[in-house]
Design a protein around this motif. Sequence first.
Motif, mmCIF file in Angstrom:
data_model
loop_
_atom_site.group_PDB
_atom_site.id
_atom_site.type_symbol
_atom_site.label_atom_id
_atom_site.label_comp_id
_atom_site.label_asym_id
_atom_site.label_seq_id
_atom_site.Cartn_x
_atom_site.Cartn_y
_atom_site.Cartn_z
ATOM 1 N N ASP A 82 13.837 0.265 -13.623
ATOM 2 C CA ASP A 82 12.521 -0.137 -13.108
ATOM 3 C C ASP A 82 12.513 -0.101 -11.577
ATOM 4 O OD1 ASP A 82 11.689 -0.551 -15.727
ATOM 5 O OD2 ASP A 82 11.903 -2.734 -15.636
ATOM 6 N N ILE A 85 12.462 3.569 -10.347
ATOM 7 C CA ILE A 85 11.132 4.146 -10.562
ATOM 8 C C ILE A 85 10.165 3.602 -9.509
ATOM 9 C CG2 ILE A 85 9.145 4.214 -12.129
ATOM 10 C CD1 ILE A 85 11.253 4.253 -14.446
ATOM 11 N N GLY A 86 10.218 2.301 -9.255
ATOM 12 C CA GLY A 86 9.365 1.683 -8.237
ATOM 13 C C GLY A 86 9.613 2.272 -6.854
ATOM 14 N N ILE A 89 8.111 5.772 -6.660
ATOM 15 C CA ILE A 89 6.644 5.690 -6.578
ATOM 16 C C ILE A 89 6.221 5.351 -5.148
ATOM 17 C CG2 ILE A 89 4.628 4.328 -7.273
ATOM 18 C CD1 ILE A 89 5.898 4.224 -10.102
ATOM 19 N N LYS A 90 6.926 4.406 -4.507
ATOM 20 C CA LYS A 90 6.598 4.027 -3.131
ATOM 21 C C LYS A 90 6.801 5.186 -2.171
ATOM 22 C CE LYS A 90 7.663 -0.860 -3.701
ATOM 23 N NZ LYS A 90 8.639 -1.919 -3.428
ATOM 24 N N LEU A 92 6.322 8.271 -2.798
ATOM 25 C CA LEU A 92 5.290 9.295 -2.997
ATOM 26 C C LEU A 92 4.071 8.904 -2.230
ATOM 27 C CD1 LEU A 92 5.684 9.976 -6.808
ATOM 28 C CD2 LEU A 92 6.550 11.347 -4.920
#
Length: 92
Positions: A82, A85-86, A89-90, A92
């Motif tokens: 998790d 993945i977080g 995402i940040k 991007l």
Amino acid sequence: RTLTLGSVRVIPFSAGPHKAASSGQLTILEFPEVGTASPEPTTIYCENLTGALYLDKLTEVETYESIWSELEEVALDQSPSDDLIGTIIKEL
């Protein structure tokens, strides 16, 4: 199996290559006993561009179960997955 419904575990690049990279997508189908009837045998479902395979011979099932076990060993646990993945995402 240790994967729970709705969970995602990440295999980091640092884990290097693994058998699953060449096996493609797979689903392990396990069937419960219903009453006194024998369950269907564990079956491996493999989908590809031109069709699908259903494999239920013991040696085939064992091969794919060993691939699954290897994935469980090299994948990050849920919380680190998790977090990774977080982080992505940040970025991007």
